[in-house]
Design a protein around this motif. Structure first.
Motif, PDB file in Angstrom:
ATOM      1  N   ASN A   1      -4.791   2.106  -6.152  1.00 52.68           N
ATOM      2  CA  ASN A   1      -6.019   1.898  -6.907  1.00 52.68           C
ATOM      3  C   ASN A   1      -6.514   3.268  -7.344  1.00 52.68           C
ATOM      4  OD1 ASN A   1      -8.236   0.611  -8.028  1.00 52.68           O
ATOM      5  ND2 ASN A   1      -9.418   0.697  -6.133  1.00 52.68           N
ATOM      6  N   LYS A   2      -6.885   3.412  -8.616  1.00 50.41           N
ATOM      7  CA  LYS A   2      -7.203   4.726  -9.171  1.00 50.41           C
ATOM      8  C   LYS A   2      -8.500   4.709  -9.964  1.00 50.41           C
ATOM      9  CE  LYS A   2      -2.890   4.701 -10.979  1.00 50.41           C
ATOM     10  NZ  LYS A   2      -1.715   5.098 -11.777  1.00 50.41           N
ATOM     11  N   ILE A   3      -9.142   5.855  -9.979  1.00 51.31           N
ATOM     12  CA  ILE A   3     -10.205   6.125 -10.944  1.00 51.31           C
ATOM     13  C   ILE A   3     -10.032   7.564 -11.395  1.00 51.31           C
ATOM     14  CG2 ILE A   3     -11.883   6.760  -9.140  1.00 51.31           C
ATOM     15  CD1 ILE A   3     -14.059   5.593 -11.016  1.00 51.31           C
ATOM     16  N   ALA A   4     -10.072   7.770 -12.706  1.00 55.72           N
ATOM     17  CA  ALA A   4      -9.874   9.101 -13.270  1.00 55.72           C
ATOM     18  C   ALA A   4     -10.924   9.367 -14.328  1.00 55.72           C
ATOM     19  CB  ALA A   4      -8.485   9.219 -13.888  1.00 55.72           C
ATOM     20  N   CYS A   5     -11.412  10.607 -14.351  1.00 58.90           N
ATOM     21  CA  CYS A   5     -12.358  11.003 -15.387  1.00 58.90           C
ATOM     22  C   CYS A   5     -12.299  12.515 -15.583  1.00 58.90           C
ATOM     23  CB  CYS A   5     -13.777  10.562 -15.064  1.00 58.90           C
ATOM     24  SG  CYS A   5     -14.568  11.502 -13.751  1.00 58.90           S
TER      25      CYS A   5
ATOM     26  N   GLN B   1      -6.396   5.183  -3.733  1.00 58.00           N
ATOM     27  CA  GLN B   1      -6.132   4.551  -2.442  1.00 58.00           C
ATOM     28  C   GLN B   1      -4.849   3.741  -2.573  1.00 58.00           C
ATOM     29  OE1 GLN B   1     -10.052   2.561  -1.944  1.00 58.00           O
ATOM     30  NE2 GLN B   1     -10.066   3.467   0.107  1.00 58.00           N
ATOM     31  N   LEU B   2      -3.945   3.936  -1.632  1.00 59.70           N
ATOM     32  CA  LEU B   2      -2.686   3.217  -1.666  1.00 59.70           C
ATOM     33  C   LEU B   2      -2.946   1.712  -1.625  1.00 59.70           C
ATOM     34  CD1 LEU B   2      -0.511   5.406   0.738  1.00 59.70           C
ATOM     35  CD2 LEU B   2      -0.783   5.598  -1.749  1.00 59.70           C
ATOM     36  N   TRP B   3      -2.169   0.966  -2.389  1.00 57.32           N
ATOM     37  CA  TRP B   3      -2.380  -0.478  -2.552  1.00 57.32           C
ATOM     38  C   TRP B   3      -1.063  -1.203  -2.309  1.00 57.32           C
ATOM     39  CZ3 TRP B   3      -1.036  -4.560  -5.992  1.00 57.32           C
ATOM     40  CH2 TRP B   3      -1.902  -5.661  -5.991  1.00 57.32           C
ATOM     41  N   PRO B   4      -0.787  -1.572  -1.048  1.00 58.04           N
ATOM     42  CA  PRO B   4       0.471  -2.278  -0.761  1.00 58.04           C
ATOM     43  C   PRO B   4       0.506  -3.645  -1.427  1.00 58.04           C
ATOM     44  CG  PRO B   4      -0.955  -2.227   1.183  1.00 58.04           C
ATOM     45  CD  PRO B   4      -1.590  -1.342   0.166  1.00 58.04           C
TER      46      PRO B   4
ATOM     47  N   TYR C   1       0.870   6.385   7.144  1.00 56.95           N
ATOM     48  CA  TYR C   1      -0.107   6.442   6.048  1.00 56.95           C
ATOM     49  C   TYR C   1      -1.389   5.702   6.444  1.00 56.95           C
ATOM     50  CZ  TYR C   1       3.593   8.108   2.949  1.00 56.95           C
ATOM     51  OH  TYR C   1       4.592   8.855   2.367  1.00 56.95           O
ATOM     52  N   ASP C   2      -2.532   6.298   6.099  1.00 56.39           N
ATOM     53  CA  ASP C   2      -3.835   5.691   6.325  1.00 56.39           C
ATOM     54  C   ASP C   2      -4.233   4.965   5.047  1.00 56.39           C
ATOM     55  OD1 ASP C   2      -6.440   4.976   6.778  1.00 56.39           O
ATOM     56  OD2 ASP C   2      -7.163   7.006   7.236  1.00 56.39           O
ATOM     57  N   LEU C   3      -4.198   3.645   5.059  1.00 56.65           N
ATOM     58  CA  LEU C   3      -4.432   2.871   3.848  1.00 56.65           C
ATOM     59  C   LEU C   3      -5.905   2.832   3.444  1.00 56.65           C
ATOM     60  CD1 LEU C   3      -1.964  -0.102   4.409  1.00 56.65           C
ATOM     61  CD2 LEU C   3      -1.567   2.117   3.340  1.00 56.65           C
ATOM     62  N   ASP C   4      -6.791   3.242   4.338  1.00 52.84           N
ATOM     63  CA  ASP C   4      -8.210   3.302   3.992  1.00 52.84           C
ATOM     64  C   ASP C   4      -8.616   4.662   3.428  1.00 52.84           C
ATOM     65  OD1 ASP C   4      -8.766   0.687   4.879  1.00 52.84           O
ATOM     66  OD2 ASP C   4      -8.871   1.385   6.963  1.00 52.84           O
ATOM     67  N   ARG C   5      -7.732   5.608   3.532  1.00 55.10           N
ATOM     68  CA  ARG C   5      -8.050   6.969   3.096  1.00 55.10           C
ATOM     69  C   ARG C   5      -8.186   7.061   1.579  1.00 55.10           C
ATOM     70  NH1 ARG C   5      -3.929  12.154   3.676  1.00 55.10           N
ATOM     71  NH2 ARG C   5      -5.283  13.723   2.671  1.00 55.10           N
ATOM     72  N   VAL C   6      -9.217   7.754   1.133  1.00 56.49           N
ATOM     73  CA  VAL C   6      -9.375   8.050  -0.288  1.00 56.49           C
ATOM     74  C   VAL C   6      -8.655   9.369  -0.562  1.00 56.49           C
ATOM     75  CG1 VAL C   6     -10.968   8.605  -2.154  1.00 56.49           C
ATOM     76  CG2 VAL C   6     -11.551   6.809  -0.492  1.00 56.49           C
ATOM     77  N   LEU C   7      -7.660   9.307  -1.410  1.00 56.25           N
ATOM     78  CA  LEU C   7      -6.871  10.492  -1.756  1.00 56.25           C
ATOM     79  C   LEU C   7      -7.541  11.209  -2.917  1.00 56.25           C
ATOM     80  CD1 LEU C   7      -3.421   8.712  -1.602  1.00 56.25           C
ATOM     81  CD2 LEU C   7      -4.211  10.457   0.011  1.00 56.25           C
ATOM     82  N   SER C   8      -7.861  12.475  -2.709  1.00 55.38           N
ATOM     83  CA  SER C   8      -8.480  13.270  -3.757  1.00 55.38           C
ATOM     84  C   SER C   8      -7.412  13.887  -4.653  1.00 55.38           C
ATOM     85  CB  SER C   8      -9.325  14.389  -3.140  1.00 55.38           C
ATOM     86  OG  SER C   8      -8.481  15.344  -2.503  1.00 55.38           O
ATOM     87  N   THR C   9      -7.842  14.522  -5.712  1.00 49.03           N
ATOM     88  CA  THR C   9      -6.909  15.225  -6.590  1.00 49.03           C
ATOM     89  C   THR C   9      -6.116  16.257  -5.810  1.00 49.03           C
ATOM     90  OG1 THR C   9      -8.556  14.968  -8.354  1.00 49.03           O
ATOM     91  CG2 THR C   9      -6.730  16.470  -8.782  1.00 49.03           C
ATOM     92  N   ASP C  10      -6.793  16.997  -4.916  1.00 48.04           N
ATOM     93  CA  ASP C  10      -6.111  18.016  -4.119  1.00 48.04           C
ATOM     94  C   ASP C  10      -5.172  17.412  -3.088  1.00 48.04           C
ATOM     95  OD1 ASP C  10      -7.201  20.183  -5.429  1.00 48.04           O
ATOM     96  OD2 ASP C  10      -8.924  20.335  -4.098  1.00 48.04           O
ATOM     97  N   ASP C  11      -5.467  16.201  -2.620  1.00 47.27           N
ATOM     98  CA  ASP C  11      -4.540  15.522  -1.712  1.00 47.27           C
ATOM     99  C   ASP C  11      -3.245  15.170  -2.434  1.00 47.27           C
ATOM    100  OD1 ASP C  11      -6.257  15.511   0.526  1.00 47.27           O
ATOM    101  OD2 ASP C  11      -7.249  13.687  -0.180  1.00 47.27           O
ATOM    102  N   LEU C  12      -3.363  14.787  -3.685  1.00 49.33           N
ATOM    103  CA  LEU C  12      -2.204  14.360  -4.451  1.00 49.33           C
ATOM    104  C   LEU C  12      -1.367  15.541  -4.931  1.00 49.33           C
ATOM    105  CD1 LEU C  12      -3.969  11.526  -6.457  1.00 49.33           C
ATOM    106  CD2 LEU C  12      -2.281  11.223  -4.647  1.00 49.33           C
TER     107      LEU C  12
END
Length: 348
Positions: free
Chosen positions: A139-143, A249-252, A266-277
């Motif tokens: 699941n993504k949001i980008a701006c 957020q990863l979406w199985p 993997y933590d499926l509740d974790r919000v991955l930031s730009t720096d995480d990616l």
């Protein structure tokens, strides 16, 4: 003290960090892939289009001055001749880098002659790019930079529209959101329309719209919804270069995939930031248009060659270059010994 420590390179690397020349090396690769795929625009054969792009990209990668490892690719080794995860690419000399590739982002778009098909890749220091494991979707949001500090992937979609509208000094009805047209997005689309946001539904290919959200004059403000995880890493690479943001957020897709991810840590509740990616300080991104869209013009063939439109970014300097390149197939044939003039055998 090791060379890596002296240069500030990640542990385990040679100490050679990517430099500004790598950006132009990468765009030669995406140009090659785009021109190869462009021969298949509108032919209804996405598999051949994708294979042509892979062949064009692979041909140029061998001449690129880097010791790259594909972190985001086309799958596992047994799916070759795609550019597979873990494959070593480049000349083997130069900086050690993680690489994300999508030789043809939007295979269906290319096959149907629809907008926003691109050839794209990114690179960052070795060990800094997120590997999604079994997670095909996120699941993504980008701006862009205006709303980078305001968006929250765990907040309602309508709230994010209002926050971006406020950051840009406009009304929610002036905010344009790109969403993949999928059944899973029915509720998301309804929520966005309820707040009077403009929703642009796309059939495929969300990398170009994610980048367009951070570029002036594209008419795109946000990308939202569930799409490919590899595409999320590529988009994050570009947005990091221009101060935008991509949260994910990863979406199985099912319980089996969910368990695989949990078992892998993997933590499926974790919000991955730009720096995480993409965690590197030196990130390079390049994309070349295959079909014309909001971000780039598509490949245009001439009697003796082709014209390509590309975008090249570097995070450390924040520089964004637009490159219109004119390619002479006759001269390229003389240099490479490969045939470029006719048919679908095209790479540079």
């Amino acid at each position: 003290m090791t060379q890596a420590a002296e240069t500030g390179a990640p542990a385990g690397t040679s100490g050679l960090l990517p430099d500004r020349n790598l950006a132009l090396e990468l765009v030669r690769v995406t140009e090659s892939a785009a021109m190869a795929a462009g021969r298949w625009i509108g032919r209804g054969d996405k598999i051949s289009a994708d294979q042509a792009a892979v062949d064009g990209m692979r041909h140029m990668l061998g001449t690129t001055n880097m010791a790259g490892v594909v972190v985001i690719g086309e799958g596992e080794k047994d799916e070759a001749p795609m550019l597979y995860n873990g494959e070593e690419i480049g000349s083997g000399t130069g900086p050690e880098v993680d690489v994300a590739v999508d030789p043809l982002e939007g295979t269906t778009l290319c096959a149907k002659g629809q907008p926003n098909a691109i050839a794209t890749m990114s690179a960052s220091e070795r060990g800094t790019m997120f590997f999604p494991g079994a997670a095909v979707y996120m699941n993504k949001i980008a701006c862009g930079p205006e709303g980078a500090d305001d968006v929250d992937i765990e907040a309602p979609a309508a709230e994010n529209v209002k926050r971006v509208a406020k950051a840009k000094g406009v009304k929610p009805s002036d905010v344009t959101v790109v969403v993949l047209e999928r059944d899973r997005h029915t509720d998301l689309i309804a929520e966005l329309r309820a707040v009077e946001a403009k929703v642009l539904l796309i059939p495929d290919g969300d990398v170009a719209p994610a980048i367009a959200a951070a570029q002036p004059g594209t008419g795109v403000d946000l990308l939202m919804g569930i799409g490919g995880t590899p595409e999320g890493v590529l988009s994050a690479s570009a947005l990091k270069c221009v101060g935008g943001v991509l949260l994910g957020q990863l979406w199985p897709r099912d319980d089996e995939e969910r368990q695989k991810l949990i078992d892998a840590g993997y933590d499926l509740d974790r919000v991955l930031s730009t720096d995480d990616l993409v965690g590197g300080n030196e990130v390079f991104f390049a994309a070349t248009g295959v079909t014309t869209g909001a971000l780039l013009r598509g490949v245009r063939y001439t009697p003796d060659g082709a014209i390509t439109d590309s975008i090249v970014m570097r995070s450390k300097s924040g520089t964004v270059r637009r490159i219109e390149a004119h390619h002479s197939f006759g001269k390229l044939e003389a240099l490479s010994g490969r045939r470029f003039q006719t048919g679908t055998d095209l790479s540079v």
